[in-house]
Design a protein around this motif. Sequence first.
Motif, PDB file in Angstrom:
ATOM      1  N   TYR A  56      42.178  46.639  34.707  1.00 20.13           N
ATOM      2  CA  TYR A  56      41.509  45.862  35.944  1.00 20.13           C
ATOM      3  C   TYR A  56      40.342  46.945  36.301  1.00 20.13           C
ATOM      4  N   ARG A  69      36.503  45.762  41.418  1.00 22.63           N
ATOM      5  CA  ARG A  69      36.201  44.479  41.813  1.00 22.63           C
ATOM      6  C   ARG A  69      37.573  42.975  41.938  1.00 22.63           C
ATOM      7  N   SER A  70      38.029  43.628  40.623  1.00 19.48           N
ATOM      8  CA  SER A  70      39.041  42.776  40.014  1.00 19.48           C
ATOM      9  C   SER A  70      40.678  43.134  40.226  1.00 19.48           C
ATOM     10  N   ASP A 108      43.360  42.397  40.559  1.00 20.96           N
ATOM     11  CA  ASP A 108      44.968  41.046  40.055  1.00 20.96           C
ATOM     12  C   ASP A 108      44.669  40.845  39.108  1.00 20.96           C
ATOM     13  N   THR A 109      43.423  40.980  38.072  1.00 19.27           N
ATOM     14  CA  THR A 109      42.980  40.571  36.574  1.00 19.27           C
ATOM     15  C   THR A 109      42.865  41.260  35.887  1.00 19.27           C
ATOM     16  N   CYS A 124      49.908  42.765  36.442  1.00 17.67           N
ATOM     17  CA  CYS A 124      49.049  41.845  36.261  1.00 17.67           C
ATOM     18  C   CYS A 124      49.300  40.714  35.371  1.00 17.67           C
TER      19      CYS A 124
END
Length: 500
Positions: A428, A431-432, A434-435, A249
């Motif tokens: 991370y 649900r997210s 890539d963040t 990420c």
Amino acid sequence: MSDSSTIPLKKLKMDDSKVFNDPIHGTVKLDPLLIKIIDTPQFQRLRNIKQLGGAYFVYPGASHNRFEHSIGVAHLAGQLVEALRARQPELISDRDVLCVKIAGLCHDLGHGPFSHLYDQMFIPKVPPGPLGDKMAKWKHEEASVEMFNHLVKSNNLKLDELKLPEDMDFIREMINGPKDPKGGKKKPDAVEWPYKGRTKEKSFLYEIVANEWNGIDVDKFDYFVRDCHHLGMKNNFDHLRFIQFARVCEVEKRKHICSRDKEVNNLYDMFYTRNCLHRRAYQHRVNKIIEYMIAEAFLKADKHIQIEGSEGQLCTLSTAIEDMKAYTKLTDHVFDQILNSSSVELAEAKKILERIISRDHYRFLGETNPEQVPTGESHLQWEEELAAAVPEGGDGGVTLTREDFVVLVATFDYGKKDKDPINNVYFYSKRSPDTAKPITRDQVSKLLPECFSEQLIRVYSRKTDEQSVEAAWKHFTKWCKEKGFPEPQNTPPEVLEHRE
């Protein structure tokens, strides 16, 4: 050694890969280029360097060497980089994968006899000579890069699958890290990108083999599980789970290897395992005094050990770090060389090693755990103070001098001194994916450690007869009171026990 060192890699078939049966990782398959590196004298040398230094004198199973550890690191480096590529193929090339594996394989080429004993306890104590300040600053990572260069050149290895010179720079940087002009190491998150081998878009690749940022790397993955296996201890950390959930990420304009948020406790287990290994093995009180004695013998033998290097030059036990041809010949065998020598010049060093194999090592008196170890005070000063700390009622007829005491400091932490290493890890969520962001303590547990570092002052007596040991213990007790340290965590009957 294989005769294939001069065969261009493009002519080698995948059948030239070899399979190793590793007691830790099971079946390990390595690429042809890695096999060519293994089949060299420089790599085979690692068969004769103990992974845990003097711990073999305490733990009967700790007989494993840097050779098998290096193969294990190459295997895990390949597992992690391939797992990342499977999830995010656009980030990683075939050359990236090969370079990461080579760096993992070669990261420990520069270790000296008994591993960290050589670079942490022997070399820093060698008096300044023709090498000047290099003795005080030298680290095995530096020698690993030099040995890698020597390995490639002296064996005329054909690196057809690599793009030169950037891939060679990349491998060296993963082993040693880029040099800071001020003398330190630059971090991959520096304002000015410090690497030559890869651009900042590949910053995460520098976190696989030797991670200076948070200490999570495949080097630790291997030696945790391997050392625990040979020491007969439990390893609570599951490196395969980390690999399964790792992904790349972008955080603060840099790409990092991040972990799933639910894996935070697994990572705390990793750092806890590190701490336990240091307490129970790496810095075991008998292990450390045995390593101290070996280093002491090496210092006395240094100038009398002659090793032929490049162009017929003769190097000593310490100056071999400047000549990779001589350094290739330097392994744990130097212990037996000194022990079995009839040379008058090696007599003092031989006597110290004879005490080790006779279990007549310097006697542990006890340890004290001050809130903070004083800075600016040397071990030499402490030894002089110990000799002068005459207990009430006298020494019982025993005269003790500074030379009768040895003081060692043991440091235990989670790898980042007094900091929580998880502060430098990004997580991370499902649900997210890539963040990623840091995780706070209150999101983990209320049972986390409040303190991440402590130091113990340990005191030993060179004399081992009961009367001298008891007198030395009384000196130590008096010294602790004078310094305002806690009383030693031993009582006189325990001090007089010969075996630990």
